[in-house]
Write an enzyme that holds these catalytic residues in place. Structure first.
Site, PDB file in Angstrom:
ATOM      1  N   ILE A  44      15.296 -79.431 -21.806  1.00 48.89           N
ATOM      2  CA  ILE A  44      16.559 -79.970 -22.326  1.00 48.89           C
ATOM      3  C   ILE A  44      16.876 -81.185 -21.449  1.00 48.89           C
ATOM      4  CG2 ILE A  44      17.857 -78.324 -20.897  1.00 48.89           C
ATOM      5  CD1 ILE A  44      20.122 -78.348 -22.862  1.00 48.89           C
ATOM      6  N   SER A  45      17.260 -82.295 -22.075  1.00 49.39           N
ATOM      7  CA  SER A  45      17.460 -83.542 -21.321  1.00 49.39           C
ATOM      8  C   SER A  45      18.666 -83.441 -20.390  1.00 49.39           C
ATOM      9  CB  SER A  45      17.689 -84.708 -22.282  1.00 49.39           C
ATOM     10  OG  SER A  45      16.662 -84.782 -23.232  1.00 49.39           O
TER      11      SER A  45
END
Ligand code: SAH
Length: 247
Positions: free
Chosen positions: A91-92
């Site tokens: 997940i960024s």
């Protein structure tokens, strides 16, 4: 608001369709837990990096990022970093999500395409700011999990599809905004083709290090703007090899 269980329809192309009949405007049950941490995340990580769009700041304050990360990492959900989500994917970092979302300049009416659903977090942020979000994830278990999670949180305006996003989603084109959250060294032509006139496409462009690059479709072609350096996982083919620019 209560939302019935998502309808998950698996077609030849594994379409995961979320539906929730008793929604209003596609928005959403809030999860108020950990609000103080989300507020601090925005104040300490997002605003200092120059993000000013009030809608983007509100969306990041609202979307419960801890619901999009594995339990083993939930305590780091509001830290200034990407986190593993399984299957070798991440997940960024919240600031990157904020930056990319702001660059799309969403006003609320847009139809948006995301390539690389991952956890579904970026899709939820987009769903707060646009009318409809179509998102494609190559790794089917991630697609299913994201669809489930988004439905549980009441995001009725997101449709998740499992498959190779390189080709876009031609049946739903054109899109007012397209966001690619995996890196490729050439912009996929099908995505440029599926951009509406005036629409914006943002993606990390490059090999091991990339630059976020914004394309805007004009009546004469595309305007390109190079933005900030980033590091994303690669955009893969459905044979799990990196895309190299040719379909
Ligand atoms: N936007 C995500 C993070 C993206 S990580 C979030 O908010 O959590 C990049 C994702 O792109 C990974 O989940 C990876 O499986 C997916 N991906 C890689 N190649 C792809 C392709 N060709 N089509 C669709 N998804 C792809």
């Amino acid at each position: 608001m209560t939302c019935r269980r998502p309808t998950i329809a698996l077609t030849g192309f594994a379409l995961l369709l979320l539906s929730c009949t008793n929604s209003q405007d596609g928005v959403v049950m809030a999860d108020p837990s950990r609000q103080t941490e989300r507020d601090a995340m925005v104040a300490d990580q997002i605003v200092p990096r120059g993000i000013t769009d009030p809608g983007v700041l509100a969306a990041l304050r609202r979307v419960p990022r801890h619901r999009f990360v594995p339990d083993s990492h939930a305590r780091f959900a509001y830290a200034d970093r990407p986190l593993p989500i399984g299957h070798g994917q991440t997940i960024s970092q919240p600031a990157v999500v904020a930056f990319m979302t702001e660059a799309l300049a969403l006003q609320g009416r847009e139809k948006v395409l995301e390539i690389g659903t991952g956890s579904g977090y970026q899709a939820a942020v987009l769903a707060e700011l646009a009318s409809r979000v179509f998102t494609i994830e190559l790794v089917e278990p991630l697609a299913k999990q994201a669809a489930q999670r988004l439905a549980e949180l009441g995001y009725v305006n997101v449709i998740v599809r499992a498959g190779d996003g390189y080709r876009g989603w031609p049946e739903e084109a054109p899109f007012d905004a397209i966001i690619v959250t995996a890196a490729t060294d050439q912009v996929p032509q099908p995505l440029l083709d599926q951009l509406a006139l005036g629409g914006r496409l943002i993606l990390p462009l490059g090999a091991s290090f990339q630059k976020l690059t914004l394309y805007r479709r004009t009546k004469d072609g595309y305007e390109r703007t190079d933005l900030i350096p980033v590091r994303f996982v690669p955009l893969l083919h459905d044979d799990r090899q990196p895309h190299t620019g040719t379909p």
